[in-house]
Write a protein that holds these residues in place. Structure first.
Motif, PDB file in Angstrom:
ATOM      1  N   ARG A   7       0.817  -1.205  -0.109  1.00  0.00           N
ATOM      2  CA  ARG A   7       0.004   0.125  -0.179  1.00  0.00           C
ATOM      3  C   ARG A   7       0.974   1.158   0.109  1.00  0.00           C
ATOM      4  O   ARG A   7       1.944   1.132   0.537  1.00  0.00           O
ATOM      5  CB  ARG A   7      -1.069  -0.205   1.188  1.00  0.00           C
ATOM      6  N   THR A   8       0.564   2.207  -0.676  1.00  0.00           N
ATOM      7  CA  THR A   8       1.331   3.582  -0.915  1.00  0.00           C
ATOM      8  C   THR A   8       0.567   4.652  -0.408  1.00  0.00           C
ATOM      9  O   THR A   8      -0.575   4.754  -0.675  1.00  0.00           O
ATOM     10  CB  THR A   8       1.884   3.600  -2.289  1.00  0.00           C
ATOM     11  N   GLY A   9       1.262   5.612   0.161  1.00  0.00           N
ATOM     12  CA  GLY A   9       0.862   7.011   0.659  1.00  0.00           C
ATOM     13  C   GLY A   9       1.645   8.061   0.179  1.00  0.00           C
ATOM     14  O   GLY A   9       2.886   7.957   0.299  1.00  0.00           O
ATOM     15  N   ALA A  10       1.079   8.982  -0.807  1.00  0.00           N
ATOM     16  CA  ALA A  10       2.030  10.100  -1.255  1.00  0.00           C
ATOM     17  C   ALA A  10       1.838  11.103  -0.624  1.00  0.00           C
ATOM     18  O   ALA A  10       0.659  11.657   0.094  1.00  0.00           O
ATOM     19  CB  ALA A  10       1.373  10.364  -2.797  1.00  0.00           C
ATOM     20  N   ILE A  11       3.002  11.908  -0.267  1.00  0.00           N
ATOM     21  CA  ILE A  11       3.041  13.061   0.661  1.00  0.00           C
ATOM     22  C   ILE A  11       2.755  14.174  -0.375  1.00  0.00           C
ATOM     23  O   ILE A  11       3.887  14.473  -1.358  1.00  0.00           O
ATOM     24  CB  ILE A  11       4.271  13.159   1.360  1.00  0.00           C
ATOM     25  N   THR A  56      -2.037  14.205 -11.841  1.00  0.00           N
ATOM     26  CA  THR A  56      -3.179  13.785 -10.931  1.00  0.00           C
ATOM     27  C   THR A  56      -3.313  12.277 -11.484  1.00  0.00           C
ATOM     28  O   THR A  56      -3.770  11.370 -10.696  1.00  0.00           O
ATOM     29  CB  THR A  56      -4.277  14.565 -11.228  1.00  0.00           C
ATOM     30  N   ARG A  57      -3.068  11.854 -12.760  1.00  0.00           N
ATOM     31  CA  ARG A  57      -3.453  10.768 -13.386  1.00  0.00           C
ATOM     32  C   ARG A  57      -2.484   9.636 -12.533  1.00  0.00           C
ATOM     33  O   ARG A  57      -2.930   8.653 -12.319  1.00  0.00           O
ATOM     34  CB  ARG A  57      -3.312  10.789 -14.858  1.00  0.00           C
ATOM     35  N   ARG A  58      -1.205  10.071 -12.535  1.00  0.00           N
ATOM     36  CA  ARG A  58      -0.266   9.060 -12.008  1.00  0.00           C
ATOM     37  C   ARG A  58      -0.561   9.057 -10.410  1.00  0.00           C
ATOM     38  O   ARG A  58      -0.229   8.068  -9.961  1.00  0.00           O
ATOM     39  CB  ARG A  58       1.223   9.625 -12.257  1.00  0.00           C
ATOM     40  N   LEU A  59      -0.889  10.189  -9.787  1.00  0.00           N
ATOM     41  CA  LEU A  59      -1.216  10.015  -8.273  1.00  0.00           C
ATOM     42  C   LEU A  59      -2.219   9.036  -8.205  1.00  0.00           C
ATOM     43  O   LEU A  59      -2.271   8.088  -7.159  1.00  0.00           O
ATOM     44  CB  LEU A  59      -1.309  11.280  -8.094  1.00  0.00           C
ATOM     45  N   SER A  60      -3.441   9.289  -9.022  1.00  0.00           N
ATOM     46  CA  SER A  60      -4.342   8.493  -8.665  1.00  0.00           C
ATOM     47  C   SER A  60      -4.031   6.786  -9.070  1.00  0.00           C
ATOM     48  O   SER A  60      -4.679   5.882  -8.369  1.00  0.00           O
ATOM     49  CB  SER A  60      -5.651   8.539  -9.712  1.00  0.00           C
ATOM     50  N   ARG A  61      -3.190   6.507  -9.806  1.00  0.00           N
ATOM     51  CA  ARG A  61      -2.661   5.215 -10.215  1.00  0.00           C
ATOM     52  C   ARG A  61      -2.039   4.643  -9.093  1.00  0.00           C
ATOM     53  O   ARG A  61      -1.902   3.476  -8.935  1.00  0.00           O
ATOM     54  CB  ARG A  61      -2.147   5.040 -11.664  1.00  0.00           C
ATOM     55  N   PHE A  62      -0.931   5.206  -8.696  1.00  0.00           N
ATOM     56  CA  PHE A  62       0.245   4.804  -7.892  1.00  0.00           C
ATOM     57  C   PHE A  62       0.012   5.133  -6.288  1.00  0.00           C
ATOM     58  O   PHE A  62       1.064   4.353  -5.600  1.00  0.00           O
ATOM     59  CB  PHE A  62       1.495   5.393  -8.479  1.00  0.00           C
ATOM     60  N   ALA A  63      -0.722   5.893  -5.874  1.00  0.00           N
ATOM     61  CA  ALA A  63      -0.932   5.905  -4.430  1.00  0.00           C
ATOM     62  C   ALA A  63      -2.453   5.674  -3.874  1.00  0.00           C
ATOM     63  O   ALA A  63      -3.414   6.029  -4.575  1.00  0.00           O
ATOM     64  CB  ALA A  63      -0.709   7.598  -4.295  1.00  0.00           C
ATOM     65  N   ASP A  64      -2.194   4.726  -2.968  1.00  0.00           N
ATOM     66  CA  ASP A  64      -3.714   4.270  -2.193  1.00  0.00           C
ATOM     67  C   ASP A  64      -4.360   5.417  -1.858  1.00  0.00           C
ATOM     68  O   ASP A  64      -5.513   5.914  -1.683  1.00  0.00           O
ATOM     69  CB  ASP A  64      -3.584   3.227  -1.590  1.00  0.00           C
ATOM     70  N   ILE A  65      -3.397   6.105  -0.867  1.00  0.00           N
ATOM     71  CA  ILE A  65      -3.894   7.638  -0.132  1.00  0.00           C
ATOM     72  C   ILE A  65      -2.841   8.714  -0.263  1.00  0.00           C
ATOM     73  O   ILE A  65      -1.798   8.292  -0.818  1.00  0.00           O
ATOM     74  CB  ILE A  65      -4.055   7.208   1.275  1.00  0.00           C
ATOM     75  N   TYR A  66      -3.378  10.006  -0.170  1.00  0.00           N
ATOM     76  CA  TYR A  66      -2.374  10.979  -0.261  1.00  0.00           C
ATOM     77  C   TYR A  66      -2.777  12.183   0.775  1.00  0.00           C
ATOM     78  O   TYR A  66      -4.059  12.342   0.906  1.00  0.00           O
ATOM     79  CB  TYR A  66      -2.216  11.437  -1.741  1.00  0.00           C
ATOM     80  N   MET A  67      -1.979  13.132   1.024  1.00  0.00           N
ATOM     81  CA  MET A  67      -2.126  13.967   2.194  1.00  0.00           C
ATOM     82  C   MET A  67      -1.021  15.160   2.063  1.00  0.00           C
ATOM     83  O   MET A  67      -0.122  14.807   1.468  1.00  0.00           O
ATOM     84  CB  MET A  67      -2.057  13.201   3.435  1.00  0.00           C
ATOM     85  N   ALA A  68      -1.285  16.076   2.753  1.00  0.00           N
ATOM     86  CA  ALA A  68      -0.399  17.032   2.632  1.00  0.00           C
ATOM     87  C   ALA A  68       0.910  16.781   3.342  1.00  0.00           C
ATOM     88  O   ALA A  68       2.069  17.200   2.900  1.00  0.00           O
ATOM     89  CB  ALA A  68      -1.006  18.482   3.142  1.00  0.00           C
ATOM     90  N   SER A  69       0.703  16.024   4.288  1.00  0.00           N
ATOM     91  CA  SER A  69       1.792  15.932   5.234  1.00  0.00           C
ATOM     92  C   SER A  69       1.707  14.570   6.201  1.00  0.00           C
ATOM     93  O   SER A  69       0.525  14.102   6.284  1.00  0.00           O
ATOM     94  CB  SER A  69       2.439  16.915   6.094  1.00  0.00           C
ATOM     95  N   LEU A  70       2.757  14.002   6.681  1.00  0.00           N
ATOM     96  CA  LEU A  70       2.672  12.690   7.536  1.00  0.00           C
ATOM     97  C   LEU A  70       1.758  13.156   8.691  1.00  0.00           C
ATOM     98  O   LEU A  70       0.996  12.588   9.484  1.00  0.00           O
ATOM     99  CB  LEU A  70       3.945  12.451   7.910  1.00  0.00           C
ATOM    100  N   SER A  71       1.680  14.620   9.196  1.00  0.00           N
ATOM    101  CA  SER A  71       0.972  14.932  10.302  1.00  0.00           C
ATOM    102  C   SER A  71      -0.485  14.559  10.347  1.00  0.00           C
ATOM    103  O   SER A  71      -1.356  14.506  11.270  1.00  0.00           O
ATOM    104  CB  SER A  71       1.349  16.413  10.772  1.00  0.00           C
ATOM    105  N   CYS A  72      -0.913  14.423   8.962  1.00  0.00           N
ATOM    106  CA  CYS A  72      -2.463  14.077   8.900  1.00  0.00           C
ATOM    107  C   CYS A  72      -2.758  12.956   9.450  1.00  0.00           C
ATOM    108  O   CYS A  72      -3.971  12.599  10.064  1.00  0.00           O
ATOM    109  CB  CYS A  72      -2.759  14.156   7.439  1.00  0.00           C
ATOM    110  N   LEU A  73      -1.890  11.925   9.767  1.00  0.00           N
ATOM    111  CA  LEU A  73      -1.940  10.865  10.243  1.00  0.00           C
ATOM    112  C   LEU A  73      -2.490  10.858  11.898  1.00  0.00           C
ATOM    113  O   LEU A  73      -3.170  10.053  12.505  1.00  0.00           O
ATOM    114  CB  LEU A  73      -0.888   9.772  10.294  1.00  0.00           C
TER     115      LEU A  73
END
Length: 488
Positions: free
Chosen positions: A346-350, A431-448
């Protein structure tokens, strides 16, 4: 009719304005539950460590001076300083034509966003050069965004590329202003080499190490995320391309000298994305003093530092496979693509730019503009069947006004290139690549920090073009009213 809509738009805005998006939301492209995640992995730069804008200025200035001092570029280039916020991430650069541009998910150039030097190229000239505004697949950037093997486009995907793009534009601008003949491909290679030298020679690393307070941001938030995961018994690892001494000093500043106690495995100078594909490079252990040991590695031990290696050996030694692993990174290609496509992690994009763009979208100006733009688009779609001269005159006025508003919405985000995520109504190629390769995305790790580690992220279900929107419009879980974890 036009005036009627304008007078009544105020009744639409209060309804829409309630749907403000919280910038601290985690957004889902693919359903994922944190309950299933046992192991958390991280990149370092712009994932664990965030940098101030001073770093971009530093990289630009050093690379510019390398061009002048070592590549014998004109002294006049010293007149150019870094221009913050001139470019955005995800842009494509045509190496042969020396053009920087934004391309949408369907390979169409967003006219008005094509720059040669620091000036836009007229739309007619762009259309003449590309025989339209579509970029054929064979000249687009390769899988990792590079210009190689016949691909003439380079896509700039990481945040470190902002000073590189700006320097390319400035050098092109200088040569054009002074009527200097030059070969665009060689210019691109020289700038690329100069930017690379800032990293490879350790110039940037030494500057950051000497003044962490100036360059590193949000250390407390990163520390809090790591402590939270550790407290909940999660395993953690770090895979970064940066050297150990640089990472060590940064993590000492962000977390403290005991930072290695939080990580089960630490790998530096991994050479991603090669790390994910090359099976040949073995792991080597690095001592605290940076000495490389040549003993064969049979186990990846907690508290030790390892260099290079490859993912296949990593998987064999750890057994960390599949969807129980969640890896975070800022580079969609180098950090995330291979992991999700080949290994099922699973992948998360910052995406730090998210916070700024969401704040813009929450403004009354943006809401008002988008509401009226959507109303105009709906009118055009419905009224285009009327072919009488009077109707066609009104329709043409609407078309002109719609085009003006599309330009205005672009400029709200960035006067040159607009939003990172949209080219007018279409998603960007980024955005197309972000949608394909990231399960989730957020502005920073602090969102967790806003979510319980049992939380499930659900992607928004939006109607496909052929589907009727018969269900109530759903919003991304928590985007409008986040069910944030309540403090104990």
């Amino acid at each position: 009719c036009n005036m009627y809509l304008r007078n009544n738009i105020k009744y639409l805005i209060p309804v829409i304005s309630k749907n403000f998006v919280n910038p601290d939301t985690i957004f889902a492209n693919n359903q994922m539950s944190l309950q299933d995640i046992e192991i958390y992995g991280f990149d370092y730069d712009y994932t664990l460590a965030f940098y101030s804008s001073h770093l971009h200025t530093l990289i630009f200035n050093i690379a510019r001076d390398i061009l002048i001092n070592e590549h014998r570029y004109p002294e006049g280039l010293r007149e150019y300083d870094y221009i913050p916020n001139f470019v955005i991430r995800g842009l494509h650069y045509d190496v042969q034509k020396a053009l920087l541009m934004k391309i949408d998910a369907f390979h169409y150039i967003q006219l008005g966003t094509v720059y040669r030097g620091l000036n836009p190229v007229p739309e007619k000239e762009v259309i003449a050069m590309y025989e339209g505004s579509h970029v054929p697949l064979e000249i687009m950037s390769d899988f990792y965004g590079k210009s190689s093997h016949g691909h003439t486009m380079k896509q700039f995907m990481d945040i470190f590329s902002l000073p590189e793009m700006t320097l390319l534009l400035c050098v092109n601008d200088y040569f054009m202003k002074h009527n200097i003949d030059y070969e665009p491909v060689h210019l691109y290679k020289d700038v690329k080499e100069a930017i690379g030298d800032v990293h490879v020679r350790g110039i940037m690393y030494r500057a950051v190490e000497a003044d962490n307070e100036k360059y590193i941001c949000y250390g407390e938030q990163t520390h809090a995320v790591l402590r939270k995961l550790s407290k909940n018994g999660k395993k953690m690892f770090l895979i970064t391309n940066s050297p150990f001494d640089f990472v060590n000093r940064g993590m000492n500043y962000i977390v403290g000298k005991d930072w290695r106690d939080l990580f089960d495995v630490v790998i530096v100078q991994a050479d991603k994305p090669g790390f994910f594909n090359d099976r040949r490079k073995p792991f080597r252990r690095v001592t605290d003093k940076g000495v490389l040991l040549w003993d064969r590695i049979h186990h990846l031990e907690k508290g030790q530092i390892y260099k290079q290696g490859n993912l296949y050996e990593f998987l064999r030694l750890t057994g960390w496979r599949g969807s129980k692993v969640l890896y975070f990174g800022d580079h969609i290609y180098s950090d995330l693509a291979d992991l999700t496509l080949k290994h099922g992690w699973r992948t998360g994009a910052i995406i730090p730019e998210l916070r700024k763009e969401i704040k813009i979208m929450n403004t009354e100006e943006y809401v008002h503009t988008m509401t009226w733009l959507q109303a105009l688009t709906g009118l055009l779609e419905q009224m285009q069947v009327h072919q009488d001269p009077a109707s066609q005159t009104v329709i043409q006025q609407w078309i002109n006004e719609r085009e003006e508003m599309r330009l205005r919405t672009k400029d709200i985000f960035n006067a040159q290139f607009g939003s990172l995520f949209r080219t007018y109504h279409n998603p960007t190629y980024f955005t197309r690549r972000l949608s394909r390769f990231a399960d989730i995305y957020m502005a920073s790790l602090s969102c967790l920090l806003n979510y319980d580690l049992q939380h499930t992220f659900y992607p928004r279900r939006t109607p496909l073009q052929h589907e009727s929107p018969i269900w109530p419009e759903q919003t991304s879980t928590g985007a409008m009213n986040i069910p944030f974890r309540k403090s104990a």
